[in-house]
Design a protein around this motif. Sequence first.
Motif, PDB file in Angstrom:
ATOM      1  N   THR A 135       1.048  -1.468   0.043  1.00  0.00           N
ATOM      2  CA  THR A 135       0.098  -0.071   0.015  1.00  0.00           C
ATOM      3  C   THR A 135       1.112   0.961  -0.460  1.00  0.00           C
ATOM      4  N   LYS A 136       2.331   1.446   0.460  1.00  0.00           N
ATOM      5  CA  LYS A 136       3.140   2.181   0.698  1.00  0.00           C
ATOM      6  C   LYS A 136       2.527   3.386   1.259  1.00  0.00           C
ATOM      7  N   LEU A 137       1.476   2.994   2.546  1.00  0.00           N
ATOM      8  CA  LEU A 137       1.371   3.939   3.719  1.00  0.00           C
ATOM      9  C   LEU A 137       1.820   3.936   4.605  1.00  0.00           C
ATOM     10  N   PRO A 138       2.235   4.955   5.345  1.00  0.00           N
ATOM     11  CA  PRO A 138       3.243   4.710   6.216  1.00  0.00           C
ATOM     12  C   PRO A 138       3.143   3.742   7.403  1.00  0.00           C
ATOM     13  N   SER A 139       3.910   3.473   7.804  1.00  0.00           N
ATOM     14  CA  SER A 139       3.561   1.914   8.419  1.00  0.00           C
ATOM     15  C   SER A 139       3.436   2.752  10.437  1.00  0.00           C
ATOM     16  N   PHE A 140       3.641   3.902  10.259  1.00  0.00           N
ATOM     17  CA  PHE A 140       3.175   4.779  11.841  1.00  0.00           C
ATOM     18  C   PHE A 140       1.147   3.684  11.522  1.00  0.00           C
ATOM     19  N   ILE A 141       0.310   4.378  10.710  1.00  0.00           N
ATOM     20  CA  ILE A 141      -1.051   3.769  10.288  1.00  0.00           C
ATOM     21  C   ILE A 141      -1.042   2.558  10.386  1.00  0.00           C
ATOM     22  N   ILE A 142      -0.255   1.601   9.337  1.00  0.00           N
ATOM     23  CA  ILE A 142      -1.192   0.377   9.092  1.00  0.00           C
ATOM     24  C   ILE A 142      -0.473  -0.888  10.422  1.00  0.00           C
ATOM     25  N   THR A 143      -0.143  -0.125  11.424  1.00  0.00           N
ATOM     26  CA  THR A 143       0.237  -1.205  12.659  1.00  0.00           C
ATOM     27  C   THR A 143      -0.377  -0.101  13.866  1.00  0.00           C
ATOM     28  N   LEU A 144      -0.817   1.487  13.987  1.00  0.00           N
ATOM     29  CA  LEU A 144      -1.837   1.621  14.446  1.00  0.00           C
ATOM     30  C   LEU A 144      -2.617   0.944  14.436  1.00  0.00           C
ATOM     31  N   GLY A 145      -3.503   0.639  13.036  1.00  0.00           N
ATOM     32  CA  GLY A 145      -4.511   0.018  12.852  1.00  0.00           C
ATOM     33  C   GLY A 145      -4.369  -1.483  13.071  1.00  0.00           C
TER      34      GLY A 145
END
Length: 350
Positions: A135-145
């Motif tokens: 997804t190339k999303l920030p790891s902060f967002i992915i792992t927060l989810g």
Amino acid sequence: MTATATAPAPAPPDERLVHASLARRLMGRPELGAVVGAAAVFLFFSFAADSFLQASSLSTVLYASSTIGIMAVPVALLMIGGEFDLSTGVMVTSSALLSSMFSYQLTANVWVGVGVSLVLTLAIGFFNGFLLVRTKLPSFIITLGTFLMLTGLNLGFTKLISGTVSTKTIGDMEGFVSAHAVFASQLTLGSVRLKVTVLWWLGLVALATWVLLRTRAGNWIFAAGGGADAARAVGVPVDRTKIGLYVAVAFAAWVSGQHLLFSYDAIQSGEGVGNEFLYIIAAVIGGCLMTGGYGSAIGPAVGALIFGMTSKGIVYAQWNPDWFKFFLGAMLLLATLLNAWVRKRAEATK
């Protein structure tokens, strides 16, 4: 009129072949600030708390340090690779819950639950890494989810299966004694009693240091964190490296989860929330940059040791433990400033 030939200027020496002094090499080490801080904390509590230097106290300090250090080491490698994982605290609890519930529900040997937990916990790590590179999303967002999902799953499944917020005891099941020996036993060395987590911790530090400094994968980790696009341009498998780092974090979470389970034989589903910040703090205190591409495995181990000495030193000094978070935050800021200063000095001397 005759022309005079001008001798070419001598080529500057290759900086890789120039002998550096011991002081210069030390200044270039990312864990230098953490080592200085650990020495200062040790000396401080040696005078502030009379019981701090007792063998039993040092054993407690090492145990507290190891429970943070086991996770801080792979979290540090992930940060060197340029990413974060905010799901680590609850992932530890998820790993323990999976082992406990599968063992109890299947009425099987507890090693069956341990094996299932390993597979599923590694799958969580793979999920984080795969989603990141896809997804190339920030790891902060992915792992927060992932953090929020695991928090809900931990509580929801535990209440659904056991009817309470904790799992059933598995202390009387077959295989518990051997599993306890691997993940939660205690060793006696002279007058010092060490939890087996200290051995797990030191083993992971040694393995991570070898990977970073002696393998091609270590070069990939530094390159991926220093600049992913530039690393890809020279053939570094950035995506595979980052997925592998998340899987490594998940493996450490599995080890920590098994220790938690086999220390108490039952698990509270709400445990682990907030511990992810302790792992990141230990890595930062140990010299890892928030921007990636710089750090070591030894530094976070020293950062975890600082955490253990501070948390237990406050108790031994008979201070109000409510002040612990203040000291932890102060250490984080001071360590970050010291690491920045050391790095600037190291770059200035090159």
